[in-house]
Write an enzyme that holds these catalytic residues in place. Structure first.
Site, PDB file in Angstrom:
ATOM      1  N   CYS A 114       0.823  -1.228   0.000  1.00  0.00           N
ATOM      2  CA  CYS A 114       0.000   0.000   0.000  1.00  0.00           C
ATOM      3  C   CYS A 114       0.850   1.267   0.000  1.00  0.00           C
ATOM      4  O   CYS A 114       0.341   2.350  -0.284  1.00  0.00           O
ATOM      5  CB  CYS A 114      -0.951   0.003   1.183  1.00  0.00           C
ATOM      6  SG  CYS A 114      -2.126  -1.344   1.097  1.00  0.00           S
ATOM      7  N   HIS A 254      -3.270   7.246   2.362  1.00  0.00           N
ATOM      8  CA  HIS A 254      -3.668   5.938   1.833  1.00  0.00           C
ATOM      9  C   HIS A 254      -5.049   5.623   2.383  1.00  0.00           C
ATOM     10  O   HIS A 254      -5.348   5.893   3.550  1.00  0.00           O
ATOM     11  CB  HIS A 254      -2.660   4.869   2.258  1.00  0.00           C
ATOM     12  CG  HIS A 254      -3.136   3.485   1.973  1.00  0.00           C
ATOM     13  ND1 HIS A 254      -3.610   3.121   0.730  1.00  0.00           N
ATOM     14  CD2 HIS A 254      -3.253   2.378   2.760  1.00  0.00           C
ATOM     15  CE1 HIS A 254      -3.985   1.855   0.770  1.00  0.00           C
ATOM     16  NE2 HIS A 254      -3.778   1.380   1.988  1.00  0.00           N
ATOM     17  N   ASN A 284      -9.950  -0.150  -0.368  1.00  0.00           N
ATOM     18  CA  ASN A 284      -8.494  -0.048  -0.309  1.00  0.00           C
ATOM     19  C   ASN A 284      -7.922  -0.527  -1.646  1.00  0.00           C
ATOM     20  O   ASN A 284      -7.920  -1.723  -1.925  1.00  0.00           O
ATOM     21  CB  ASN A 284      -7.983  -0.899   0.857  1.00  0.00           C
ATOM     22  CG  ASN A 284      -6.465  -0.879   0.980  1.00  0.00           C
ATOM     23  OD1 ASN A 284      -5.771  -0.399   0.099  1.00  0.00           O
ATOM     24  ND2 ASN A 284      -5.972  -1.418   2.085  1.00  0.00           N
TER      25      ASN A 284
END
Ligand code: ACO
Length: 327
Positions: A114, A254, A284
């Site tokens: 990520c 993020h 996500n």
């Protein structure tokens, strides 16, 4: 002084939208739990025909158009991805060819989960600051839904697919002011996706049950470490740049979990109106989430030239990082 300046942004989301109500039909979950614990209402899921490279191609073309450059002006391509089309060649190499770039510029992928986009951005920034390249294409592109066990309610509700990125160019005006990158590899057991190839070659007895190649996450533990770590990187970034919280115009975090993002905003004493939020619509999307949020807020006019952006990421590894950008 040479800076890497963002000259254009672009993004792509697959057209198929999976809502929380859709997930209620396949796993024991419900919209209220997902929204309450994560903020996620829906996510975009890649079609069978699409791949990370095909999504990256569209996002890159949009960023190139926005920057007003030609593909052959690009002299570096860095793609942050944990879900490349192939072990090799890299997604960046595939993308270089699809974009019609024939100048033999270096092109490579970065596996930072990520945090992949922040890692890619930091690398491109170093190339530009040293004068090694003038124009870089930097992307985050992921199809994490292909690594999801759709019978595991603890992970399948979290992830979505997409690609996005920026064109960076050398400029005398301030652009990327600084980046900070970190990794602590001891946390592999808390968040990983198995590689069956490694298991097959390591085990003499191939009949032995293979660990399926699905994302494994101890969510509660990851959550706590993510909040603490992101708080630390906010302090580190502000101190290194002699800035205070009130200097930040936009937080572009993020997008893993609304509660993690709220904790970061609180740390910065920033109202949520100054945080670019996409987690509710995208879930996500791993390395794609920060450039997706950036592109959306640039295109809808929220982010204006001269404003100060703080990007922060946390992901498997654990990896984490930040980028402070004068837009
Ligand atoms: N629907 C309904 N109930 C569920 C679901 C679901 N989808 N998933 C879990 N539950 C249940 C659990 O089984 C548990 O039940 P129990 O108490 O009876 O055992 C209960 O809900 C609470 O589970 P927790 O895991 O404690 O829930 P939590 O509030 O921690 O939320 C979540 C889970 C959303 C995963 C959160 O921990 C989180 O966001 N963690 C961080 C994720 C992250 O940031 N990852 C890093 C990036 S990812 C990358 O790098 C690839």
């Amino acid at each position: 002084m040479i800076y890497a300046k963002i000259k254009g942004t672009g993004s792509y989301l697959p057209s198929r939208v999976v809502t929380n109500a859709d997930l209620e039909k396949i796993v024991d979950t419900n919209d209220a739990w997902i929204v309450d614990r994560t903020g996620i209402q829906q996510r975009h899921v890649i079609s069978e025909e699409e791949t990370t490279a095909s999504m990256a191609h569209i996002a890159a073309s949009r960023a190139i158009n926005a920057a007003g450059i030609q593909p052959n002006d690009i002299d570096l391509i860095v793609v942050g991805t944990a879900t490349p089309d192939r072990f090799f060649p890299s997604t960046a190499a595939i993308l270089q060819h699809r974009l019609g770039i024939t100048n033999h510029c270096p092109a490579f992928d970065i596996a930072g989960a990520c945090s992949g986009f922040i890692y890619a951005l930091s690398i491109a920034d170093q190339f530009i600051r040293t004068g090694a390249v003038k124009t870089a294409l930097v992307l985050g592109a992921e199809c994490l839904t292909r690594l999801v066990d759709w019978t595991d309610r603890t992970t399948c509700v979290l992830f979505g697919d997409g690609a996005a990125g920026v064109i960076l160019q050398a400029d005398h005006q301030p652009g990327i002011l600084g980046t900070h990158l970190h990794t602590d590899g001891q946390y592999e057991p808390l968040l990983y996706a198995p590689n069956q190839l490694r298991q097959q070659t390591a085990n003499e007895n191939l009949a032995e049950a293979l660990e399926p190649p699905f994302i494994k996450m101890k969510g509660r533990e990851v959550f706590k470490i993510a909040v603490n770590t992101l708080n630390q990187i906010v302090d580190e970034t502000l101190a290194a740049n002699h800035l205070s919280k009130s200097d930040i115009d936009w937080l572009i975090p993020h997008q893993a979990n609304l509660r993690i993002i709220q904790a970061s905003a609180k740390k910065l004493a920033l109202p949520m109106e100054r945080v670019v939020l996409t987690v509710q619509h995208h879930g996500n999307t791993s390395a794609a989430s920060i450039p997706l949020a950036l592109d959306i807020a640039v295109r809808d006019g929220r982010i204006q030239p001269g404003q100060l952006l703080l990007m922060e990421a946390f992901g498997a590894g654990f990896t984490w990082g930040s980028a402070l950008v004068r837009y």
